[in-house]
Design a protein around this motif. Sequence first.
Motif, mmCIF file in Angstrom:
data_model
loop_
_atom_site.group_PDB
_atom_site.id
_atom_site.type_symbol
_atom_site.label_atom_id
_atom_site.label_comp_id
_atom_site.label_asym_id
_atom_site.label_seq_id
_atom_site.Cartn_x
_atom_site.Cartn_y
_atom_site.Cartn_z
ATOM 1 N N ALA A 114 -8.150 -6.620 9.346
ATOM 2 C CA ALA A 114 -9.088 -7.527 8.666
ATOM 3 C C ALA A 114 -8.428 -8.232 7.481
ATOM 4 C CB ALA A 114 -10.303 -6.743 8.207
ATOM 5 N N HIS A 115 -7.099 -8.223 7.444
ATOM 6 C CA HIS A 115 -6.315 -8.951 6.438
ATOM 7 C C HIS A 115 -6.356 -8.310 5.054
ATOM 8 C CE1 HIS A 115 -5.925 -12.026 9.497
ATOM 9 N NE2 HIS A 115 -7.241 -12.124 9.573
ATOM 10 N N ALA A 116 -6.392 -6.984 5.007
ATOM 11 C CA ALA A 116 -6.276 -6.311 3.703
ATOM 12 C C ALA A 116 -4.876 -6.546 3.148
ATOM 13 C CB ALA A 116 -6.530 -4.809 3.869
ATOM 14 N N ASN A 117 -4.798 -6.721 1.841
ATOM 15 C CA ASN A 117 -3.509 -6.940 1.155
ATOM 16 C C ASN A 117 -2.740 -5.612 1.125
ATOM 17 O OD1 ASN A 117 -1.347 -7.473 -0.494
ATOM 18 N ND2 ASN A 117 -2.554 -8.457 -2.116
ATOM 19 N N ILE A 118 -1.686 -5.530 1.901
ATOM 20 C CA ILE A 118 -0.966 -4.265 2.061
ATOM 21 C C ILE A 118 -0.230 -3.840 0.800
ATOM 22 C CG2 ILE A 118 1.236 -5.219 2.868
ATOM 23 C CD1 ILE A 118 1.231 -3.030 5.039
ATOM 24 N N ASN A 119 0.049 -4.799 -0.097
ATOM 25 C CA ASN A 119 0.823 -4.498 -1.312
ATOM 26 C C ASN A 119 -0.001 -4.626 -2.593
ATOM 27 O OD1 ASN A 119 3.365 -4.015 -0.007
ATOM 28 N ND2 ASN A 119 3.523 -6.235 0.343
ATOM 29 N N PRO A 128 -1.175 0.966 -1.733
ATOM 30 C CA PRO A 128 -1.511 1.808 -0.579
ATOM 31 C C PRO A 128 -0.356 2.683 -0.103
ATOM 32 C CG PRO A 128 -2.516 -0.340 -0.317
ATOM 33 C CD PRO A 128 -1.636 -0.430 -1.535
ATOM 34 N N LEU A 129 0.859 2.139 -0.029
ATOM 35 C CA LEU A 129 1.991 2.927 0.448
ATOM 36 C C LEU A 129 2.301 4.066 -0.523
ATOM 37 C CD1 LEU A 129 4.294 3.476 2.393
ATOM 38 C CD2 LEU A 129 5.679 1.781 1.143
ATOM 39 N N TYR A 130 2.321 3.767 -1.803
ATOM 40 C CA TYR A 130 2.620 4.791 -2.810
ATOM 41 C C TYR A 130 1.576 5.903 -2.763
ATOM 42 C CZ TYR A 130 4.287 6.687 -7.267
ATOM 43 O OH TYR A 130 4.804 7.503 -8.242
ATOM 44 N N ALA A 131 0.305 5.518 -2.576
ATOM 45 C CA ALA A 131 -0.768 6.510 -2.506
ATOM 46 C C ALA A 131 -0.618 7.391 -1.270
ATOM 47 C CB ALA A 131 -2.127 5.808 -2.498
ATOM 48 N N ALA A 132 -0.260 6.794 -0.154
ATOM 49 C CA ALA A 132 -0.068 7.560 1.077
ATOM 50 C C ALA A 132 1.123 8.507 0.945
ATOM 51 C CB ALA A 132 0.127 6.618 2.253
ATOM 52 N N VAL A 133 2.184 8.028 0.319
ATOM 53 C CA VAL A 133 3.361 8.871 0.087
ATOM 54 C C VAL A 133 2.992 10.048 -0.809
ATOM 55 C CG1 VAL A 133 5.589 8.953 -1.084
ATOM 56 C CG2 VAL A 133 5.077 7.066 0.474
ATOM 57 N N ASP A 134 2.270 9.755 -1.868
ATOM 58 C CA ASP A 134 1.875 10.795 -2.812
ATOM 59 C C ASP A 134 1.051 11.879 -2.118
ATOM 60 O OD1 ASP A 134 1.496 11.800 -5.625
ATOM 61 O OD2 ASP A 134 -0.594 11.437 -5.095
ATOM 62 N N GLY A 135 0.193 11.468 -1.229
ATOM 63 C CA GLY A 135 -0.654 12.430 -0.529
ATOM 64 C C GLY A 135 0.012 13.105 0.652
ATOM 65 N N GLY A 136 1.224 12.667 0.994
ATOM 66 C CA GLY A 136 1.928 13.277 2.116
ATOM 67 C C GLY A 136 1.387 12.873 3.468
ATOM 68 N N LYS A 147 4.119 -2.205 9.130
ATOM 69 C CA LYS A 147 3.390 -3.461 8.918
ATOM 70 C C LYS A 147 4.001 -4.300 7.802
ATOM 71 C CE LYS A 147 0.114 -3.027 12.030
ATOM 72 N NZ LYS A 147 -0.062 -3.993 13.135
ATOM 73 N N GLY A 148 5.129 -3.833 7.258
ATOM 74 C CA GLY A 148 5.827 -4.666 6.272
ATOM 75 C C GLY A 148 5.530 -4.362 4.821
ATOM 76 N N ALA A 149 4.997 -3.202 4.515
ATOM 77 C CA ALA A 149 4.743 -2.852 3.109
ATOM 78 C C ALA A 149 6.054 -2.864 2.322
ATOM 79 C CB ALA A 149 4.087 -1.477 3.020
ATOM 80 N N GLU A 150 5.974 -3.306 1.084
ATOM 81 C CA GLU A 150 7.144 -3.354 0.210
ATOM 82 C C GLU A 150 7.557 -1.920 -0.144
ATOM 83 O OE1 GLU A 150 10.216 -3.859 -1.639
ATOM 84 O OE2 GLU A 150 9.295 -5.788 -1.129
#
Length: 553
Positions: A114-119, A128-136, A147-150
């Motif tokens: 739905a075009h959420a801003n991945i960064n 989002p990526l940092y949060a997912a990493v933090d949570g394992g 999907k191209g997250a920075e």
Amino acid sequence: MTFSTCEEMDFTECYGDTVSSVAAAARSGCRKRVRRLMKRGFSADCRDNRGWNALHEAAAAGSQGCVQEILSAVAGSSSGCRAYVNSLTHEGESACYLAAQRGNLAVVRLLLKAHANINQLTNDLSCPLYAAVDGGHKEVVELLVGKGAEVNRTHTASCWTCLHQAVYKGHSEIVRMLVNVCNLEAVDDHKISPLFVASQYGQQECLEILVHAGADVNTQAADLATPLLIASQEGHQACVDFLLDHGADPNITCSQEWPQLPIHAAAEFGHSGVLRRLIAVTDRVCDRGDGRVSPLYVAVHGHQSNSVKLLLKEGYSPDAQDCTHILGLRSPLSFALCCSSNKPYSESARLLIAAGASLMEEDWIHALAIDKTDLLQLILEHRWVPRQERLIGDSSLPSHEGKTALKLQELRELLSVALNQAHFAACWLPLLLKAGLEPSLLLQPVMLEQADGEVLNYLLEFVNWATLSAPLKQILCRRRTEKTWKPCPHFDSVPSLSHICRLQVRTVLGPDLLTRTDVVQQLPVPSPLHGFIQFRDIQEASFTHSSPSPRLS
């Protein structure tokens, strides 16, 4: 009113401290209720006091059905839908962030479609990526990276990357994934790399992944600390071993103030296993080299007697080097005695003295300028007082019964301090004379002028008082006249023949042999004379807290 587009949203149903009806249904994961409420005209964009709307609630709850229902309701307007999908809470959290933070993979996938801003960054610079990493959440991380997250953006006030955070949390599978796409040498605001973080927090598996991926094992932080230094400081034995086995240099200077090495960190914090490993690979120039600092100094500073013991056992010099210009300290022993504020001496001081540490003037002050004799007794347990004529320069005499002889310079400094601490002579004088100190060495004007009367009488019992020099006799006469000294009655008479004989025995044998061996028991004299020859019949002076006698001019 049917909720079909963002332009038709009803913003009237807002609550100061609770969620809207649609948001409450989304939180509970009740898709049918969400659909029913929106058909009745209830808005999906009403905010609570956190700035959360229904999509935030559904995403956080991991309710794929509710998210689908809400997204379908706003699908009629592409621009409005995109804005709604990327709406932020008061903390700057998007629905995608909340879903990623909680590991809701299916929801993240829906929101990205739905075009959420991945960064999108939050207020505290997370994403989002940092949060997912933090949570394992490995699968979410994999999706976002795909999907191209920075992956190399810095986050948080410390400027950590996702790789830093994955290593810190010990998420080894995520680290294994990220090393293929991330900058291995990315640094935070203190120039700390992910490998440094692994070493600091003992994340051995992550450390191994990073090293095998090519990360630099000798990277240095802004303060020059290396991964080996920080692992040694924290006592992570496995990490230390791995780093050393894979090229970490134990001799890199790790401080801008003085040449600190990993061995210093291990010694200061008492990590014996790490210290033992580092002793074997560290250049010994740090032990005695000019401009260097022996690890004994930091072991004493950290009150780590086990480190002191291990270093001495492995051959580190108890004297080390003079670090006055670097640390303001002359020797490890002087430092140990200064650190013993709550007791006469520390375990580190005991170990250093037992190992033969040289005694300087300031060390003798600690032993003699006090009414406690613990330190002096400790010294005399391990050192013996030789006759001065046996000493040539600072050459060493052989050890005897485990004791090391005092060197000439040590004896000179002992006498210098003793004569300046006549006020405490009642405490130290008996111990020194029994240890073999020649009493005539103390027959100096300053001693006779300042010593307590009882101390003076005790000292004179060990000499032929009739042979004192005229200046010394004059001092005694003055003190008697001024009533600062009351001599023993027999001092007015000629010394008895028995006293002269035992003085002659002491002269021939030497006070050191007389006091530290059983030679007296071997003399051809009746056994009752043994104690007499060793001056055991003389009563020791007792220490009082009276002020020292004024020096006579």
